[in-house]
Design an enzyme around this catalytic site. Structure first.
Site, PDB file in Angstrom:
ATOM      1  N   SER A 106      12.315  -0.220   5.061  1.00 23.87           N
ATOM      2  CA  SER A 106      11.702   1.050   5.416  1.00 23.87           C
ATOM      3  C   SER A 106      12.809   2.016   5.874  1.00 23.87           C
ATOM      4  O   SER A 106      13.829   2.149   5.190  1.00 23.87           O
ATOM      5  CB  SER A 106      10.633   0.814   6.491  1.00 23.87           C
ATOM      6  OG  SER A 106       9.754   1.894   6.569  1.00 23.87           O
ATOM      7  N   ASP A 126       3.445  -1.028  -2.521  1.00 20.53           N
ATOM      8  CA  ASP A 126       3.931  -0.280  -1.352  1.00 20.53           C
ATOM      9  C   ASP A 126       3.827   1.218  -1.595  1.00 20.53           C
ATOM     10  O   ASP A 126       4.447   1.755  -2.510  1.00 20.53           O
ATOM     11  CB  ASP A 126       5.395  -0.650  -1.083  1.00 20.53           C
ATOM     12  CG  ASP A 126       5.960   0.097   0.115  1.00 20.53           C
ATOM     13  OD1 ASP A 126       5.164   0.630   0.911  1.00 20.53           O
ATOM     14  OD2 ASP A 126       7.198   0.135   0.251  1.00 20.53           O
ATOM     15  N   HIS A 136       5.138  -3.469   1.407  1.00 21.06           N
ATOM     16  CA  HIS A 136       6.275  -2.871   2.118  1.00 21.06           C
ATOM     17  C   HIS A 136       7.310  -3.934   2.517  1.00 21.06           C
ATOM     18  O   HIS A 136       7.049  -4.779   3.349  1.00 21.06           O
ATOM     19  CB  HIS A 136       5.737  -2.142   3.347  1.00 21.06           C
ATOM     20  CG  HIS A 136       6.624  -1.054   3.872  1.00 21.06           C
ATOM     21  ND1 HIS A 136       7.187  -0.080   3.082  1.00 21.06           N
ATOM     22  CD2 HIS A 136       7.035  -0.778   5.139  1.00 21.06           C
ATOM     23  CE1 HIS A 136       7.900   0.742   3.820  1.00 21.06           C
ATOM     24  NE2 HIS A 136       7.833   0.346   5.076  1.00 21.06           N
TER      25      HIS A 136
END
Lengths: 549, 549
Positions: B205, B471, B496
């Site tokens: 991320s 994601d 993710h």
């Protein structure tokens, strides 16, 4: 041991080859090409003789001729790119100056625009670089390139806090300046719809460091860099370490027969310091010496500290003369305020060796040597060793001192063995204390290596580093190519970024070859060959037909 | 049109998949691997059922087991690397936390040390990443690597101004955090005499963005980067532009049969918003709805704005569930505060399609869907749409909001046509105004592209970008490799940064393959093959014999 303040002045002054004019004047700076043409009838060993009136006239003519080819621009630049703290006086932006000279800017058949040659301004008024960077001007037509000369924040007229900028120097860092340049380039491309134009960054000295770092840190904005005399390896914490004595060694080398100077010169220079110490040992000696050397009457010369100050002042001249050891006469190192003869180190050595070999002779010799620099205008009637060559530029010099005291903390030492000076060991502690006292800042000696990578630059591409054999900064330059896309040129018989200057008929074969190599790499980065031959290229500067749009 | 504050909360929350625990507690975070083992006897479509006491016990056991393998370190970090302004309260440095886990750190025959796996901490307490990043742990032995988990300034316990850090958020920028990491790495190498050790940065991320940017901006410190689910292309000013609607499109995709969800689900979700608007149109309707949905008594539900707030709250749950759409049960997205079932989007769609198709049925369906996230603890007795899943972490979430309001200004929009939501166009002006109101800062929308290069990253090397099909951040990821040294993995059926997590027997073949590719590139960057086979590697985590020195 030197007092920290003297050390700062010496070290701080080293890189500041090109000092800015007093911004209040706003006058363009002279170009040495014209000046030196006066010298062309003489040869390398000639002493200084010229017609000041002719010189001044030609300077104005040449400078205005280059400036006239450019448009002045101002842009809003962010004062602090990397934090969101409120700057003093709530000044979140400032106006940054840049010049765009696009008479030769091509539009290709597919509608796209030609490349951009971008000068990454360093620690002076940007008009200095505009007027001096012949390599950009002389290749603009052949490459169909627009020229941009961007001014470094806090110098010239790009003052974040106006006349009070020196009170708030906190945002004077290379990272901030480079972010200004990256924004400027992307803004310019958006405004001109030329997103696909290649950008080549140019710079000399600290500007060369910025040009190289721009390619490393902002490769999306800069496709290649000509980094001339860029001592990016002159920092602490390298492996293997930077030789802090390399500067003095190179100055010494310039005073040897290997560099074309009179035999015995460096040895005579080395002896002169002891002679000075001996002849300045007692109060009575100093009184005598004051008369012998024609020191200005209002300058104190009463203590041993005064003698040391004189020695440092003389030494500093040799540092500058070595940087300006060009094959033709030039006022670049004096910032237009006086002319140095061709190969001034050789001239200085002639003067040195032509003086006597006793103490007084040696001292007179070293003073004559230094006067090539300090009295390049030939107007001084007495010796003032408390004053630089160009007092108007004290402010710019002091701002470079701030940069040195923060992130550009380059160590410097002399030993008197491998160099022709006297022992002046590097003392980081005292240098740090000096910075704290002078500016209230503590240098971060390891920061440069952390931020710029030290010797670990092998992931970078498209950079030509050029260093001159005579340039004392070459010891901090990239002398070995870490990969085929980073080219390291070592230019024999060249001093501080000679390759960036306008062509001159006294140019050495080596500097011509270096420029040809630089041009070939620029062509590769841009993906287009220059339009014309070498001969055409040198003429391009004289053309006046605008090719806008 | 959304109110700016709602918009901020939604957008600000998007990336904050991994929220930090309340730093005051200082407890290590649970690892979903153990939790999910409880689920292993069930299958993908099972609803939530587990023994909370067993789960808690296992969490503590697992977390402490990882934490025990590491040494806690603190270092002095510079608050402002890029200017020399005096920070508030004269705090020029702060203590940054990092963990070193070096039980497997090899010493080679030539005396040199093995590589370093470096987690570039993102917007949470670093123990979260320490406990979650299985890819680093599982490969430490085979590569003989030391693990470093570095905490991002302003998060966890690395607070520049202690408990008052939120009052002085100005130095919370990616550039400053990356300079912290570069300094940390070089310091660590100096202290351990391992200058030649290769360093591989890992991150997911925002941490993946930092890992990739570390390789771009500090290639001397980081030899390669595993950048997982790193939306470095989710900014304004790209060419071609970033699709601000891509996030919502991907969430929608996860609710279709192509992503394994019940047919008709996304259409039912899309209809539910209109149903909600209809059933919440009048004051009388809202009273009825309050009872139908079992809203908490103290939560106002009297205006159309309240209905919009409820809709946004429900929508936000789907955003999170899509990020956490993992093949096994996991508490990663809820930060340990409740467990999501395997493929929770599919579970949600089952619940949605199992409800009626009239207005009330659709509304009950979407509420059940959202409760997978909000009531993952199964402890809520009523619906509180004014509260997030993890109220303790409001501070960390708000600090990410600051980052979003300064340089991480990622546009976000929904249209209701290519996504299953309702029209929520991106309005930069109102977003900027919101930031000014909330934080007193003005975002610089073009800065990210200027500083990080937008799509022009082709000069970078040694980066693996991994993005998951499920994601929603994949739309801002690097999906095309610009050169052979930048690898782009698109992992089918992954959400993710699934690839960074501990191996699990419910892992898909695709994520296993992705990890194998990542490992092969790490081996290439390091210049050494891993010592053991795949089977060995997965066992390495269980070994307990220290191999220090």
């Amino acid at each position: 041991m030197l007092h920290w303040r003297q050390l700062l002045l010496v070290v701080g002054a080293l890189i500041l080859a090109a000092r800015g004019l007093n911004p209040a004047h706003g006058e363009p700076l002279p170009n040495p090409l014209v000046i030196s043409e006066v010298y062309n009838r003489s040869h390398a060993r000639v002493a200084m003789k010229y017609d000041p009136i002719l010189r001044a006239a030609e300077e104005v003519q040449r400078s205005s001729s280059l400036m006239k080819r450019c448009d002045l621009h101002w842009r809003h630049a962010t004062v602090d790119h990397f934090s969101w703290a409120m700057p003093p006086r709530n000044m979140t932006t400032f106006t940054q100056r840049f010049f765009v000279c696009n008479e030769h800017w091509t539009t290709y058949g597919n509608g796209e625009r030609g490349p951009i040659f971008f000068y990454a301004g360093n620690e002076a008024d940007v008009t200095l670089y505009l007027n001096q960077t012949g390599l950009m001007w002389e290749n603009a037509l052949d490459f169909g390139a627009a020229l941009i000369f961007a001014e470094h924040r806090y110098y010239g007229e790009s003052l974040p806090f106006g006349p009070r900028s020196k009170e708030h120097p906190q945002f004077l860092t290379a990272e901030q300046a480079m972010a200004d340049y990256a924004e400027l380039i992307l803004e310019f491309k958006r405004e001109h719809g030329c997103q696909n134009s290649s950008v080549v960054a140019f710079g000399g000295s600290y500007g060369g460091m910025l040009a190289a770092w721009m390619r490393m840190k902002y490769p999306q904005a800069v496709d290649g860099a000509i980094a001339s005399s860029a001592p990016i390896l002159a920092f602490d914490g390298l492996e293997p370490p930077y030789d802090a004595g390399s500067y003095a060694k190179a100055v010494t080398y310039d005073a040897t027969s290997k560099a074309g100077a009179a035999p015995g010169c460096s040895e005579a220079v080395r002896q002169s310091w002891d002679a000075l110490a001996r002849q300045g040992a007692s109060s009575k000696d100093r009184s005598r010496l004051r008369n012998e050397l024609n020191l200005c009457p209002d300058i104190p010369f009463q203590s041993k500290e005064d003698v040391t100050a004189l020695a440092l002042w003389l030494q500093s001249a040799l540092d500058y003369i070595a940087m300006g050891n060009f094959p033709y006469a030039s006022s670049y190192i004096t910032n237009g305020n006086g002319v140095l003869p061709p190969f001034p180190m050789r001239v200085g050595c002639e003067l040195m060796m032509g003086s006597g070999s006793d103490d007084i002779g040696l001292i007179q010799g070293i003073v004559k040597f230094a006067n090539i620099f300090y009295n390049s205008t030939q107007k001084a009637t007495c010796l003032n060793f408390r004053q630089g060559v160009n007092p108007d530029t004290d402010e710019a010099a002091s701002l470079w001192g701030y940069q040195w005291c923060t992130e550009m903390f380059m160590p410097s030492s002399r030993g008197g063995v491998t160099d022709m000076f006297w022992p002046q060991p590097w003392n980081e502690t005292s240098a740090v204390e000096g910075c704290q006292k002078e500016w209230g800042v503590t240098p971060r000696p390891r920061w440069a290596v952390t931020e710029w990578g030290g010797r670990k630059i092998s992931t970078a591409t498209n950079i030509v580093f050029a260093n001159g054999e005579y340039d004392p900064w070459s010891g901090g330059g990239v002398l070995e190519s870490p990969n085929p896309s980073i080219v390291s040129l070592f230019i024999p018989r060249a001093a501080h970024h000679l390759d960036l200057m306008f062509s001159h008929h006294l140019d050495t074969a080596e500097v011509k070859e270096a420029r040809a190599i630089q041009i070939s790499h620029i062509a590769k980065w841009i993906g287009r060959r220059p339009k014309a031959s070498e001969g055409m290229r040198l003429q391009s500067i004289a053309r006046s037909v605008p090719q806008k749009n």
